[in-house]
Design a protein around this motif. Structure first.
Motif, PDB file in Angstrom:
ATOM      1  N   PHE A 274     -32.146 -51.869  22.460  1.00 10.19           N
ATOM      2  CA  PHE A 274     -30.993 -51.492  21.494  1.00 10.19           C
ATOM      3  C   PHE A 274     -31.794 -50.877  20.088  1.00 10.19           C
ATOM      4  CE2 PHE A 274     -28.731 -54.702  23.813  1.00 10.19           C
ATOM      5  CZ  PHE A 274     -27.592 -54.060  24.279  1.00 10.19           C
ATOM      6  N   GLY A 275     -33.123 -51.045  20.227  1.00  9.42           N
ATOM      7  CA  GLY A 275     -33.732 -50.625  19.008  1.00  9.42           C
ATOM      8  C   GLY A 275     -33.759 -51.579  18.007  1.00  9.42           C
ATOM      9  N   PRO A 278     -29.711 -51.890  15.869  1.00  4.73           N
ATOM     10  CA  PRO A 278     -28.751 -51.592  16.988  1.00  4.73           C
ATOM     11  C   PRO A 278     -27.678 -50.853  16.412  1.00  4.73           C
ATOM     12  CG  PRO A 278     -29.657 -53.774  17.362  1.00  4.73           C
ATOM     13  CD  PRO A 278     -30.149 -53.329  15.918  1.00  4.73           C
ATOM     14  N   ASN A 281     -27.736 -47.442  16.939  1.00  6.19           N
ATOM     15  CA  ASN A 281     -27.951 -46.694  18.336  1.00  6.19           C
ATOM     16  C   ASN A 281     -26.515 -46.130  18.739  1.00  6.19           C
ATOM     17  OD1 ASN A 281     -28.181 -46.245  21.063  1.00  6.19           O
ATOM     18  ND2 ASN A 281     -29.251 -48.468  21.267  1.00  6.19           N
ATOM     19  N   TYR A 284     -24.548 -47.769  21.675  1.00  6.14           N
ATOM     20  CA  TYR A 284     -24.077 -49.177  21.458  1.00  6.14           C
ATOM     21  C   TYR A 284     -22.844 -49.018  20.901  1.00  6.14           C
ATOM     22  CZ  TYR A 284     -23.878 -54.057  19.953  1.00  6.14           C
ATOM     23  OH  TYR A 284     -23.642 -55.270  19.742  1.00  6.14           O
TER      24      TYR A 284
END
Length: 459
Positions: A274-275, A278, A281, A284
């Motif tokens: 998710f980085g 998140p 994102n 997401y």
């Protein structure tokens, strides 16, 4: 929609079913093909609606909703002729001469009530099974996913006449009006509270019911598990659809010796999938509404957060969150989470883990990560749950080859593929007795030789 309008629709469906038009296999196949064509015409509309209601990405929408629905359609189109065939069974010698067989027949007019978390899949998949079985259907989706409901209503309206399939939208008023009607079968997916209400109303008419509910699905991880892979698959299953999945791992129960390694691997996987942020994102998703957003935030004990905890009220997003040092007295363990919070608990022995799981209501799913075959068998033998995976999460429901359903408080009955067809069918047992002879053994006068023959037949 008013109660009298619902009564009118139901009466028209009963009348239509009575004509026998839904029975021919060619008719059923044609209706399934029509649904596929309409879904494909409105595929882009479905993507947009799922994004609006739940923040789902295009990939997730196809993987978990549209694609799975089309897969069930394909399976049913391929197997419907076999499913509808009569099945010959042996005839007892005492009933000679006769032919015995089982014959599936549709229930009639059925009600499908679907939830908001996977609104396409959990509405259209049971609809496919019901139509394949030869029923007329009233569909009632959740009011919490209005954009998706609007697209599905358009699909159904342009595909079927209302006396065959009709979607009724709305909220509690419409639900109550529907549940006071006499249906031949009710199929409900949702929470336990409403599930009990459905069952209570169905009891009034002794209507058969299938309930797909939920519960706190455990994810057990033992010391032999491949930790990095386990973490990757747990993170996928837990945070898919922001945790708003009925079979998501609700909590982790891990061997105390691997707790630190597993927590580190889970944090790494959250960042990987998710980085670093998140909430930024675009793939997401979001929580369905303000009410659920606030409920989920209320389950997060800030002092127990080791990862995540951030939220954005303006977008109804909550970051993937992991809690440690959790006990069964914490609020997060007192209800099904249905959100992106992952509590982690520990055990000292597998026997203790099994006792913990079995001391709570039977869950809809159970997941066990282990390389120990004996341990795998032990968990499967001693734990009671609807379905699950060894060394993975949630994927057991993504097939038409196996039934999906709960047990105990997590539901009753199942569907998908063969089981879906059976769920919306009654199997009749029929004896076709021949007239060219008639054994006298069952008729009075009951004399000794008849009893001797009877004992020879029935033993």
């Amino acid at each position: 929609m008013q109660k009298q309008d619902i009564e009118t629709i139901l009466a028209s469906q009963r009348k239509f079913f009575a004509t026998g038009k839904t029975l021919p296999i060619s008719w059923r196949l044609e209706q399934l093909k029509k649904l596929r064509a309409s879904m494909l015409r409105h595929e882009e509309d479905l993507y947009g609606a799922l994004k609006k209601d739940l923040g789902k990405s295009r990939m997730e929408s196809y993987m978990c909703e549209i694609g799975l629905t089309l897969s069930e359609l394909t399976w049913m189109e391929k197997h419907i002729r076999r499913l509808t065939h009569e099945k010959r069974v042996p005839t007892p010698l005492a009933q000679f001469a006769a032919r015995s067989f089982q014959s599936p027949t549709p229930y009639g007019t059925v009600l499908i009530m679907s939830p908001w978390n996977y609104p396409v899949l959990l509405t259209l998949e049971p609809l496919i099974d019901a139509l394949a079985a030869g029923n007329t259907v009233i569909v009632k989706p959740s009011a919490y996913a209005p954009a998706t409901s609007a697209v599905m209503e358009m699909i159904i309206r342009e595909t079927y006449p209302p006396e065959y399939v009709c979607m009724i939208t709305g909220g509690r008023q419409e639900n109550q009006a529907l549940l006071t009607q006499r249906f031949d079968k009710i199929f409900f997916t949702g929470g336990k509270t409403v599930g009990r209400e459905v069952l209570r109303h169905a009891a009034e008419y002794l209507t058969p019911v299938t309930l797909e509910l939920g519960g706190k699905s455990p994810c057990i991880v033992d010391s032999t598990a491949k930790i990095p892979l386990a973490a990757r698959r747990i993170v996928f299953g837990k945070y898919l659809n922001c945790g708003q999945t009925c079979v998501a791992p609700d909590y982790i129960l891990c061997d105390v010796s691997i707790k630190d390694a597993l927590l580190a691997a889970i944090q790494k996987e959250i960042t990987r999938q998710f980085g670093d942020r998140p909430l930024d994102n675009p793939d997401y998703g979001k929580i369905i509404n303000q009410k659920h957003f606030e409920r989920i935030l209320g389950l997060i004990a800030k002092e127990k957060i080791i990862c995540g905890g951030e939220s954005d009220p303006s977008t109804l997003r909550i970051a993937p969150t992991v809690l440690t040092d959790v006990s069964w007295d914490d609020p997060v363990m007192g209800e099904e989470i249905f959100g992106p919070i992952l509590p982690v608990l520990t055990y000292s022995s597998l026997d203790e883990a099994i006792r913990i799981v079995e001391s709570h209501p039977h869950p809809l799913a159970l997941y066990f990560f282990s390389e120990d075959k004996k341990a795998q068998k032990k968990v499967l033998d001693l734990c009671h749950f609807g379905g699950g995976c060894i060394n993975d999460t949630i994927i057991h429901l993504a097939t038409s080859a196996m039934p999906f359903g709960g047990v105990g408080e997590s539901g009753m009955g199942g569907y998908h593929g063969v089981e879906g067809f059976k769920t919306f069918s009654h199997t009749r047992s029929i004896v076709d007795k021949k007239t060219w002879m008639d054994l006298p053994i069952r008729y009075q006068e009951y004399v000794g030789w008849k009893e001797k023959l009877l004992r020879m037949f029935l033993r």
